[in-house]
Design a protein around this motif. Structure first.
Motif, PDB file in Angstrom:
ATOM      1  N   GLY A 221       0.761  -1.339   0.061  1.00  0.00           N
ATOM      2  CA  GLY A 221      -0.002  -0.053   0.036  1.00  0.00           C
ATOM      3  C   GLY A 221       0.874   1.170   0.020  1.00  0.00           C
ATOM      4  N   LEU A 222       1.973   1.201   0.756  1.00  0.00           N
ATOM      5  CA  LEU A 222       2.815   2.319   0.866  1.00  0.00           C
ATOM      6  C   LEU A 222       3.536   2.509  -0.484  1.00  0.00           C
ATOM      7  CD1 LEU A 222       4.301   2.114   4.373  1.00  0.00           C
ATOM      8  CD2 LEU A 222       2.652   3.686   3.733  1.00  0.00           C
ATOM      9  N   MET A 223       3.779   1.347  -1.142  1.00  0.00           N
ATOM     10  CA  MET A 223       4.634   1.613  -2.364  1.00  0.00           C
ATOM     11  C   MET A 223       3.872   2.237  -3.430  1.00  0.00           C
ATOM     12  SD  MET A 223       7.333   0.859  -4.091  1.00  0.00           S
ATOM     13  CE  MET A 223       8.432  -0.417  -3.175  1.00  0.00           C
ATOM     14  N   GLU A 224       2.512   1.781  -3.446  1.00  0.00           N
ATOM     15  CA  GLU A 224       1.472   2.436  -4.486  1.00  0.00           C
ATOM     16  C   GLU A 224       1.345   4.006  -4.080  1.00  0.00           C
ATOM     17  OE1 GLU A 224      -2.340   0.338  -3.944  1.00  0.00           O
ATOM     18  OE2 GLU A 224      -1.486  -1.477  -4.994  1.00  0.00           O
ATOM     19  N   LEU A 225       1.289   4.279  -2.694  1.00  0.00           N
ATOM     20  CA  LEU A 225       1.167   5.685  -2.337  1.00  0.00           C
ATOM     21  C   LEU A 225       2.578   6.548  -3.032  1.00  0.00           C
ATOM     22  CD1 LEU A 225      -0.062   5.879   1.223  1.00  0.00           C
ATOM     23  CD2 LEU A 225      -1.269   6.940  -0.791  1.00  0.00           C
ATOM     24  N   PHE A 226       3.493   5.785  -2.682  1.00  0.00           N
ATOM     25  CA  PHE A 226       4.914   6.398  -2.941  1.00  0.00           C
ATOM     26  C   PHE A 226       4.825   6.732  -4.656  1.00  0.00           C
ATOM     27  CE2 PHE A 226       9.242   5.592  -4.790  1.00  0.00           C
ATOM     28  CZ  PHE A 226       9.556   6.948  -4.212  1.00  0.00           C
ATOM     29  N   PHE A 227       4.555   5.652  -5.552  1.00  0.00           N
ATOM     30  CA  PHE A 227       4.386   5.787  -7.008  1.00  0.00           C
ATOM     31  C   PHE A 227       3.373   7.010  -7.389  1.00  0.00           C
ATOM     32  CE2 PHE A 227       6.058   1.287  -7.271  1.00  0.00           C
ATOM     33  CZ  PHE A 227       7.255   1.792  -7.621  1.00  0.00           C
ATOM     34  N   GLU A 228       2.141   7.226  -6.476  1.00  0.00           N
ATOM     35  CA  GLU A 228       1.303   8.036  -6.761  1.00  0.00           C
ATOM     36  C   GLU A 228       1.608   9.471  -6.444  1.00  0.00           C
ATOM     37  OE1 GLU A 228      -2.907   9.234  -4.730  1.00  0.00           O
ATOM     38  OE2 GLU A 228      -2.512   7.140  -5.288  1.00  0.00           O
ATOM     39  N   LYS A 229       2.438   9.346  -5.299  1.00  0.00           N
ATOM     40  CA  LYS A 229       2.575  11.100  -4.595  1.00  0.00           C
ATOM     41  C   LYS A 229       4.064  11.316  -4.861  1.00  0.00           C
ATOM     42  CE  LYS A 229       1.446  10.526  -0.424  1.00  0.00           C
ATOM     43  NZ  LYS A 229       1.237  10.790   1.011  1.00  0.00           N
ATOM     44  N   GLY A 230       5.047  10.167  -5.071  1.00  0.00           N
ATOM     45  CA  GLY A 230       6.511  10.671  -5.190  1.00  0.00           C
ATOM     46  C   GLY A 230       7.253  10.694  -3.883  1.00  0.00           C
ATOM     47  N   THR A 231       6.413  10.607  -2.877  1.00  0.00           N
ATOM     48  CA  THR A 231       7.067  10.955  -1.263  1.00  0.00           C
ATOM     49  C   THR A 231       5.919  10.063  -0.327  1.00  0.00           C
ATOM     50  OG1 THR A 231       7.893  12.267   0.259  1.00  0.00           O
ATOM     51  CG2 THR A 231       6.036  12.950  -0.945  1.00  0.00           C
ATOM     52  N   LEU A 232       6.112  10.158   0.917  1.00  0.00           N
ATOM     53  CA  LEU A 232       5.516   9.628   1.904  1.00  0.00           C
ATOM     54  C   LEU A 232       5.359  10.893   3.072  1.00  0.00           C
ATOM     55  CD1 LEU A 232       6.490   5.923   2.306  1.00  0.00           C
ATOM     56  CD2 LEU A 232       4.734   6.727   0.881  1.00  0.00           C
ATOM     57  N   ASN A 233       4.320  10.920   3.869  1.00  0.00           N
ATOM     58  CA  ASN A 233       4.373  11.873   5.055  1.00  0.00           C
ATOM     59  C   ASN A 233       5.082  11.147   5.995  1.00  0.00           C
ATOM     60  OD1 ASN A 233       2.333  10.426   6.291  1.00  0.00           O
ATOM     61  ND2 ASN A 233       0.795  11.364   5.215  1.00  0.00           N
ATOM     62  N   GLU A 234       5.222  11.638   7.285  1.00  0.00           N
ATOM     63  CA  GLU A 234       6.059  11.054   8.302  1.00  0.00           C
ATOM     64  C   GLU A 234       5.244  10.002   9.022  1.00  0.00           C
ATOM     65  OE1 GLU A 234       7.477  12.437  12.685  1.00  0.00           O
ATOM     66  OE2 GLU A 234       7.521  13.990  11.139  1.00  0.00           O
ATOM     67  N   ASP A 235       3.923  10.045   9.089  1.00  0.00           N
ATOM     68  CA  ASP A 235       3.334   8.933   9.694  1.00  0.00           C
ATOM     69  C   ASP A 235       3.303   7.768   8.839  1.00  0.00           C
ATOM     70  OD1 ASP A 235       2.418  10.366  11.842  1.00  0.00           O
ATOM     71  OD2 ASP A 235       0.275  10.999  11.100  1.00  0.00           O
ATOM     72  N   GLU A 236       3.193   7.808   7.380  1.00  0.00           N
ATOM     73  CA  GLU A 236       3.473   6.689   6.299  1.00  0.00           C
ATOM     74  C   GLU A 236       4.846   6.129   6.455  1.00  0.00           C
ATOM     75  OE1 GLU A 236      -0.029   8.909   3.194  1.00  0.00           O
ATOM     76  OE2 GLU A 236       2.334   9.125   3.234  1.00  0.00           O
ATOM     77  N   MET A 237       5.793   7.145   6.784  1.00  0.00           N
ATOM     78  CA  MET A 237       7.019   6.510   6.751  1.00  0.00           C
ATOM     79  C   MET A 237       7.341   5.561   8.075  1.00  0.00           C
ATOM     80  SD  MET A 237       9.335   9.856   5.623  1.00  0.00           S
ATOM     81  CE  MET A 237      10.881   9.408   5.897  1.00  0.00           C
ATOM     82  N   ARG A 238       6.714   5.948   9.159  1.00  0.00           N
ATOM     83  CA  ARG A 238       6.713   5.274  10.400  1.00  0.00           C
ATOM     84  C   ARG A 238       6.147   3.911  10.445  1.00  0.00           C
ATOM     85  NH1 ARG A 238       4.628  10.026  13.034  1.00  0.00           N
ATOM     86  NH2 ARG A 238       6.368  11.185  14.355  1.00  0.00           N
ATOM     87  N   MET A 239       4.996   3.753   9.697  1.00  0.00           N
ATOM     88  CA  MET A 239       4.497   2.757   9.119  1.00  0.00           C
ATOM     89  C   MET A 239       5.320   1.780   8.533  1.00  0.00           C
ATOM     90  SD  MET A 239       0.685   3.686   8.185  1.00  0.00           S
ATOM     91  CE  MET A 239       0.236   2.237   7.175  1.00  0.00           C
ATOM     92  N   GLY A 240       6.103   2.352   7.165  1.00  0.00           N
ATOM     93  CA  GLY A 240       6.900   1.551   6.452  1.00  0.00           C
ATOM     94  C   GLY A 240       8.116   1.024   7.226  1.00  0.00           C
ATOM     95  N   ILE A 241       8.778   2.011   7.999  1.00  0.00           N
ATOM     96  CA  ILE A 241       9.906   1.663   8.876  1.00  0.00           C
ATOM     97  C   ILE A 241       9.614   0.426   9.866  1.00  0.00           C
ATOM     98  CG2 ILE A 241      11.658   2.357  10.553  1.00  0.00           C
ATOM     99  CD1 ILE A 241      11.209   5.128   9.220  1.00  0.00           C
TER     100      ILE A 241
END
Length: 703
Positions: A221-241
């Motif tokens: 899900g985060l990978m799709e968001l990354f491709f869509e937005k080109g980045t992730l916000n801090e909360d999304e980064m925490r989830m991925g980490i």
């Protein structure tokens, strides 16, 4: 005390090489959270975690010490572990109950040998891991070198969350997750939050983007968001980490100065809102193959990962609640021995300080006192829901010594004390060798041995002596031989008479039956000490009654239990009893036992007897740069190199080494390789002792 659920409990274990600063960091985190008002130091012997007298004497951690603190609605259980691998049992048991491992690196040295050894266990259990480069305030600190050494250890999945920087001489930390600069005063403490300096923006942006990509890789899900937005916000980064940490595929790297309290608050914040909680880890399978339900509504199951003896309190039992909840006065059954334990007291431990609690829930770590039948590695469960948590597998002993009490009247007291020490530390292995008539103690090294000696003297009042264990040699023969013996004794009334003729030969598996004898019976006896005795009845004409043959065999076995060369066991011999005489009145079992023993001993000494020694199969993992020195040392120990393999920058040497040559090998190998090599041994076989060594051993026995 507030009860936290498993989503808000973080069990963090501090590991790292000796003097990396684990104890100082744990002290600073307790101070930051307000649990203590003043930070102690290792030098002043007043830290919360290093409270044992032996730790004060030696100036280093010897035991893993559970602590706890609360930070922003989370409970953080901290276990501060020793840095020396002599105490690897304390480290492994702590890793086993951890949710997250915090690996502390000394910024002056980078990843050291102790860290490499510990990493093997972290990797085995696939535990989420954070690396913390400590002592960044030191003049010789080298953060870039330290980070490279981390990447050499774990690969490119090590990713920077922070790096150090100086502004006008002030120590700063650039945080690429939050994209902020933390500036500290000379004494550390709460930092000033600043924008990232212009000269660091390019590097910080590059590292931030790298962190975003690494975080996105671990969740579709985060990978799709990354491709869509080109980045992730801090909360999304925490989830991925967090997802990457749980997959053991992402290892965040922080920098701190525990001594100056720089960066510890930010690290605690990361543990709170990113590091996996008890609820996040994969479900465990029990020994019985059942899934252990990590729910507070499930039947209670506790895993005992540590026990420690304190003279003033007795035995303290530390456990992790694996399932359900545990309350004061709960009755739980030990899965190992079936004994019921009543938990009259429950505590949260902070070093030697105890905080009483009424209950603990799933995921939490606690302690109880005076459990009578429970040891490290045990499972306690409700009587209606039996379960066994998979036990910790401890490494084999690397050092073996014979131990005895200086005061011979305290031998039984010594045995009882060593049993208690083993129950607390399973890497201390105790066995009595009836063959060698020695009490053998196995441990992890010289320093481990010294702490056992200290404990026996100071906790149990026993002075002991250590010496090299004797070697369990074996005796056998190289050719055939015949002998006869007549036992005749007359002392008024009934006498004793027996005459036995026998032949002995070396025995080996699959050999043909003896020639030239009328074989009337055969017994193959598997000897308790290994090898065989093959006993043939070749009597013809009734010269010896069949009822006396067991006595002849018994006399032979008694000689085999204490061979004539060195008093060692005899093995792999076959005996043909083919003639003799008896008396209708004076012959009896005792007479034939004596005659059989003397005839066998005489034949044995005339059959080219040889001494066999136990040979170990030794596997040594040694860095390439020291392999020459290690091989030279092995050759001096009469070893035979059987193979060499390469793994990364290490050579794996497989060789056969006589057990007699391995005494103190652990210490010598550490010296040769600066502690970078490891080894393991397993019994291989018995091999003939060289002739000159046999002569010395026989000569020593005769004296």
């Amino acid at each position: 005390m507030k009860i936290f659920d498993d989503k808000h409990i973080k069990n963090v274990v501090f590991v790292g090489a000796h003097q990396s600063g684990k104890t100082t960091l744990s002290e600073t985190m307790l101070f930051e959270a307000g649990l203590i008002n003043r930070r102690g130091t290792v030098e002043n012997k007043n830290t919360v975690s290093d409270y044992h007298e032996i730790e004060h004497d030696r100036g280093t951690s010897v035991f893993a010490t559970p602590l706890h603190t609360e930070w922003r609605n989370y409970k953080i259980n901290i276990i501060d572990t020793p840095g020396l691998d002599d105490f690897v049992g304390e480290i492994i048991s702590s890793i086993r109950v951890a949710d997250t491992i915090l690996t502390v690196i000394n910024a002056q040295h980078g990843v050291e040998v102790g860290t490499e050894i510990i990493w093997n266990y972290i990797d085995k259990y696939q535990k989420p891991t954070v690396f913390v480069v400590n002592q960044m305030d030191h003049l010789n600190a080298n953060f870039e070198m330290s980070f490279r050494s981390i990447k050499n250890l774990v690969g490119n999945n090590a990713v920077l969350i922070q790096y150090p920087h100086r502004i006008d001489g002030a120590q700063c930390i650039i945080d690429v997750l939050k994209m902020k600069c933390y500036k500290f005063g000379p004494e550390g403490g709460k930092p000033e939050k600043l924008p990232i300096p212009e000269d660091q923006k390019e590097r910080a942006d590059m590292l931030h983007n790298e962190l975003v990509e690494k975080a996105a890789e671990n969740d579709e899900g985060l990978m799709e968001l990354f491709f869509e937005k080109g980045t992730l916000n801090e909360d999304e980064m925490r989830m991925g980490i967090k997802a990457g940490m749980l997959n053991h595929e992402l290892f965040p790297v922080f920098c701190v100065s525990a001594l100056k309290d720089m960066g510890s608050g930010r690290l605690m914040g990361f543990i709170d809102n990113v590091a996996p909680a008890a609820a996040d880890l994969k479900q465990e399978q029990s020994v019985e193959g059942k899934t252990i339900e990590r729910k507070k509504e499930a039947p209670t199951a506790l895993f005992v990962f540590k026990t420690v003896f304190q003279p003033s309190l007795g035995q303290i039992t530390f456990f992790k609640v694996k399932s359900g909840e545990v309350k004061v006065n709960d009755k739980l059954v030990n899965s190992r021995n079936g004994e019921t334990e009543v938990l009259n007291q429950l505590f949260i431990m902070d070093g030697k300080n105890r905080e009483t609690v009424n209950k603990l829930t799933v995921g939490d770590i606690g302690a109880s006192l005076k459990l009578k039948h429970t040891e490290t590695n045990d499972t306690l469960h409700t009587d209606k829901a039996p379960v066994t948590i998979r036990p910790i597998q401890y490494p084999a002993s690397r050092t073996r010594m014979a131990v005895n009490a200086k005061n011979k009247q305290e031998e039984e007291k010594l045995s009882d004390a060593l049993k208690k020490i083993h129950s607390q530390d399973p890497t201390v292995v105790i066995e009595y060798s009836g063959e060698l008539r020695q009490l053998i103690l196995g441990c992890q090294g010289e320093l481990h041995l010294a702490t056992i000696d200290w404990s026996l003297k100071n906790n149990y009042g026993i002075e002991v002596e250590f010496e090299a264990p004797k070697i369990a040699y074996r005796e056998t023969i190289q050719r055939s031989s015949t002998a006869s013996y007549r036992h005749k004794k007359q002392s008024g009334g009934a006498g004793q008479f027996a005459e036995v003729h026998l032949k002995i030969e070396p025995w080996k598996e699959g050999m043909a039956e003896p020639q030239g004898f009328n074989i009337r019976g055969k017994e193959e006896i598997d000897l308790p000490w290994g090898g065989k005795l093959v006993f043939y009845n070749c009597i013809t004409g009734g010269v010896i009654d069949l009822r006396f043959l067991p006595s002849i065999r018994k006399g032979i076995i008694e000689v085999m239990e204490s061979g004539p060369l060195t008093g060692s066991f005899i093995r792999d011999v076959r005996v043909m009893v083919y003639d003799g005489k008896m008396h209708p009145v004076d012959s009896n079992d005792i007479a034939f036992k004596i005659a059989g023993a003397h005839a066998f001993k005489e034949a044995f000494l005339n059959a080219s007897p040889k001494l066999l020694e136990p040979v170990q199969e030794v596997t040594v993992r040694v860095p390439e740069e020291t392999v020459g020195s290690v091989m030279t040392d092995l050759q001096s120990r009469r070893s035979i190199i059987q193979g060499i393999d390469s793994i990364d920058h290490f050579q794996i040497l497989k060789c056969a080494v006589p057990e007699a040559e391995l005494h103190r090998y652990s210490t010598d190998l550490r010296s040769l390789t600066q502690g970078k090599a490891t080894f393991s041994t397993v019994f291989s076989s018995f091999k003939a002792v060289p002739k000159h060594i046999q002569q010395d051993l026989v000569g020593s026995h005769d004296k």
